[in-house]
Design a protein around this motif. Structure first.
Motif, short mmCIF file in Angstrom:
data_model
loop_
_atom_site.label_atom_id
_atom_site.label_comp_id
_atom_site.label_asym_id
_atom_site.label_seq_id
_atom_site.Cartn_x
_atom_site.Cartn_y
_atom_site.Cartn_z
N LEU A 40 -5.82 -7.30 18.69
CA LEU A 40 -4.90 -7.44 19.82
C LEU A 40 -4.68 -8.90 20.20
O LEU A 40 -3.64 -9.26 20.77
CB LEU A 40 -5.43 -6.70 21.04
N LYS A 41 -5.65 -9.75 19.91
CA LYS A 41 -5.55 -11.15 20.32
C LYS A 41 -4.38 -11.86 19.66
O LYS A 41 -3.95 -12.93 20.12
CB LYS A 41 -6.86 -11.88 20.00
N ASN A 42 -3.85 -11.28 18.58
CA ASN A 42 -2.73 -11.90 17.88
C ASN A 42 -1.38 -11.61 18.53
O ASN A 42 -0.37 -12.18 18.12
CB ASN A 42 -2.69 -11.41 16.42
N LEU A 43 -1.36 -10.73 19.53
CA LEU A 43 -0.11 -10.33 20.16
C LEU A 43 0.15 -11.13 21.43
O LEU A 43 -0.78 -11.45 22.18
CB LEU A 43 -0.13 -8.84 20.50
N LYS A 44 1.42 -11.43 21.68
CA LYS A 44 1.82 -12.06 22.93
C LYS A 44 1.92 -10.97 24.00
O LYS A 44 2.82 -10.13 23.96
CB LYS A 44 3.16 -12.76 22.76
N VAL A 45 1.00 -10.97 24.93
CA VAL A 45 0.96 -9.92 25.95
C VAL A 45 0.76 -10.57 27.32
O VAL A 45 -0.24 -11.26 27.55
CB VAL A 45 -0.18 -8.91 25.68
N ASP A 46 1.71 -10.36 28.20
CA ASP A 46 1.61 -10.84 29.58
C ASP A 46 1.14 -9.74 30.53
O ASP A 46 0.56 -10.04 31.57
CB ASP A 46 2.97 -11.38 30.05
N LEU A 47 1.42 -8.49 30.17
CA LEU A 47 1.04 -7.38 31.04
C LEU A 47 0.69 -6.18 30.17
O LEU A 47 1.46 -5.79 29.30
CB LEU A 47 2.20 -7.00 31.98
N VAL A 48 -0.49 -5.61 30.42
CA VAL A 48 -0.95 -4.41 29.71
C VAL A 48 -0.63 -3.20 30.58
O VAL A 48 -0.94 -3.16 31.77
CB VAL A 48 -2.46 -4.47 29.43
N LEU A 49 0.00 -2.20 29.96
CA LEU A 49 0.35 -0.96 30.64
C LEU A 49 -0.53 0.15 30.07
O LEU A 49 -0.23 0.73 29.03
CB LEU A 49 1.84 -0.65 30.43
N PRO A 50 -1.64 0.46 30.74
CA PRO A 50 -2.63 1.37 30.16
C PRO A 50 -2.36 2.83 30.48
O PRO A 50 -1.53 3.16 31.34
CB PRO A 50 -3.92 0.91 30.84
N GLY A 51 -3.10 3.70 29.80
CA GLY A 51 -2.96 5.14 30.03
C GLY A 51 -3.61 5.61 31.32
O GLY A 51 -3.25 6.67 31.84
N HIS A 52 -4.57 4.86 31.85
CA HIS A 52 -5.24 5.19 33.11
C HIS A 52 -5.46 3.91 33.89
O HIS A 52 -5.63 2.83 33.32
CB HIS A 52 -6.58 5.87 32.84
N GLY A 53 -5.46 4.03 35.22
CA GLY A 53 -5.65 2.85 36.05
C GLY A 53 -4.37 2.05 36.18
O GLY A 53 -3.28 2.51 35.87
N HIS B 7 4.06 -2.40 21.33
CA HIS B 7 4.24 -3.75 21.85
C HIS B 7 5.71 -4.04 22.07
O HIS B 7 6.52 -3.91 21.14
CB HIS B 7 3.66 -4.76 20.84
N LEU B 8 6.04 -4.41 23.30
CA LEU B 8 7.40 -4.83 23.61
C LEU B 8 7.37 -6.36 23.69
O LEU B 8 7.14 -6.93 24.77
CB LEU B 8 7.87 -4.20 24.93
N GLU B 9 7.55 -7.00 22.54
CA GLU B 9 7.36 -8.45 22.44
C GLU B 9 8.32 -9.21 23.35
O GLU B 9 7.94 -10.21 23.97
CB GLU B 9 7.53 -8.89 20.99
N GLU B 10 9.54 -8.73 23.47
CA GLU B 10 10.56 -9.41 24.26
C GLU B 10 10.09 -9.66 25.70
O GLU B 10 10.37 -10.72 26.28
CB GLU B 10 11.83 -8.55 24.27
N LEU B 11 9.37 -8.71 26.27
CA LEU B 11 8.91 -8.82 27.65
C LEU B 11 7.42 -9.08 27.76
O LEU B 11 6.88 -9.17 28.88
CB LEU B 11 9.27 -7.55 28.43
N GLY B 12 6.74 -9.18 26.64
CA GLY B 12 5.30 -9.40 26.67
C GLY B 12 4.53 -8.22 27.24
O GLY B 12 3.50 -8.41 27.90
N LEU B 13 4.99 -7.00 26.96
CA LEU B 13 4.34 -5.79 27.48
C LEU B 13 3.61 -5.07 26.34
O LEU B 13 4.11 -5.00 25.22
CB LEU B 13 5.37 -4.84 28.08
N LEU B 14 2.45 -4.53 26.66
CA LEU B 14 1.69 -3.73 25.71
C LEU B 14 1.40 -2.37 26.33
O LEU B 14 0.71 -2.28 27.35
CB LEU B 14 0.37 -4.41 25.33
N PHE B 15 1.92 -1.31 25.73
CA PHE B 15 1.59 0.06 26.13
C PHE B 15 0.32 0.43 25.37
O PHE B 15 0.35 0.75 24.19
CB PHE B 15 2.74 1.01 25.79
N SER B 16 -0.81 0.37 26.07
CA SER B 16 -2.11 0.40 25.39
C SER B 16 -2.75 1.77 25.35
O SER B 16 -3.82 1.92 24.73
CB SER B 16 -3.06 -0.58 26.07
N GLY B 17 -2.15 2.79 25.97
CA GLY B 17 -2.80 4.10 25.99
C GLY B 17 -4.21 3.98 26.52
O GLY B 17 -4.46 3.35 27.55
#
Length: 308
Positions: free
Chosen positions: A228-241, A185-195
């Motif tokens: 995951l609902k507890n995290l501030k996430v604006d954009l999910v960066l997944p492993g596929h798609g 989780h990159l909280e500063e930018l609201g990014l989640l590297f979700s694999g």
């Protein structure tokens, strides 16, 4: 298809590395600072993936000797397989969860005679015909060839702050798709590297295996989704798609999907069908050995959840 894409207006890039599976490519992510560059996931080790990495590094103007860090979300070969190869080219440090390391060594390093007879028996007991069980095991052993060389690994713990270029990532362990899947989780930018824990359009495979999974992987997965609902996430960066927003909406879709799948499997089980027969009812009969391996194991994971 563009192989290298910038994420928003940051110094983070998505690199599409081909894989010899129906999903076609895996998303790897990288960034850089004055010390060097950093990678999340690697792809599987075969010539097309090696060539794709060489092109990406050249296009970005990087040098292999400046690769500092590789984070692996989980042990599956399309995420782990090139880690040792990239480490040898760069001497980068490779980080992953200890449970994922154990699974990687078990599947890809141990003598096959220590593990694969157990898997053969597992599929036979699920009702898979002997010939198809042999095809599944042959396909699985081929993956071993595409994970070598194996990296030297440093273990991560949940809740760590780790560097990713000029950014700081927080580590989370989310079991379900794998024993202790790492999300970052990159909280500063609201990014989640979700694999593979959270994907935009397909549901992550949740399988039960005779070893290297939890006793109730679907239960683990649903709890991990809820967390995951507890995290501030604006954009999910997944492993596929593709990257996607509205993480909470996607989580709700996945809960609904598994609820429907549980009802379906409960009904078919009550009719006396074995896991293999249920698999054919749900997924159809034209499954490759790769697809059949995961589909049967996912049916079993749902049956275990229903019994809990």
């Amino acid at each position: 298809m563009r192989m290298v894409e910038q994420i928003l207006e940051t110094e983070i890039y998505r690199v599409k590395i081909p894989v010899p599976f129906p999903l076609k490519y895996i998303n790897c992510y990288l960034t850089f600072d004055e010390k060097g560059w950093y990678v999340i996931d690697t792809g599987i080790n075969y010539p097309e993936a090696q060539a794709a990495w060489e092109k990406a590094v050249t296009d970005l103007g990087f040098k292999w000797e400046n690769l500092k860090t590789i984070y692996l979300t989980h042990y599956h070969p399309d995420h782990y397989g090139l880690a040792g190869y990239l480490q040898q080219k760069s001497r980068a440090r490779v980080y992953m969860a200890p449970q994922e390391f154990t699974a990687a060594r078990g599947f890809f390093v141990k003598d096959p005679q220590e593990i694969y007879p157990k898997f053969a028996e597992f599929y036979l007991q699920a009702g898979v015909p002997e010939e198809k069980s042999r095809e599944i095991l042959f396909h699985t052993t081929r993956n071993r060839e595409m994970t070598s060389p194996h990296p030297e690994v440093t273990f991560l713990a949940p809740g760590q702050k780790v560097p990713f270029g000029k950014y700081q990532l927080t580590t989370y362990f989310h079991p379900g798709h794998s024993p202790s899947h790492l999300t970052l989780h990159l909280e500063e930018l609201g990014l989640l590297f979700s694999g593979d824990h959270l994907l935009e359009k397909i549901s992550s495979n949740i399988s039960y295996w005779p070893m290297y999974t939890g006793q109730n992987p679907l239960q683990d997965y649903l709890k991990s989704l809820e967390a995951l609902k507890n995290l501030k996430v604006d954009l999910v960066l997944p492993g596929h798609g593709n990257p996607f927003s509205n993480m909470l909406g996607r989580i709700d879709e996945l809960f609904a999907h598994h609820e429907e799948r549980l009802k379906e499997i409960k009904q078919l089980t009550s009719e006396g069908l074995n896991p293999y027969e249920i698999t054919l009812k749900i997924f159809g009969e034209n499954l490759t050995p790769h697809e059949l391996r995961f589909a049967v194991s996912e049916v079993i994971a749902h049956q275990i959840y229903l019994k809990s």
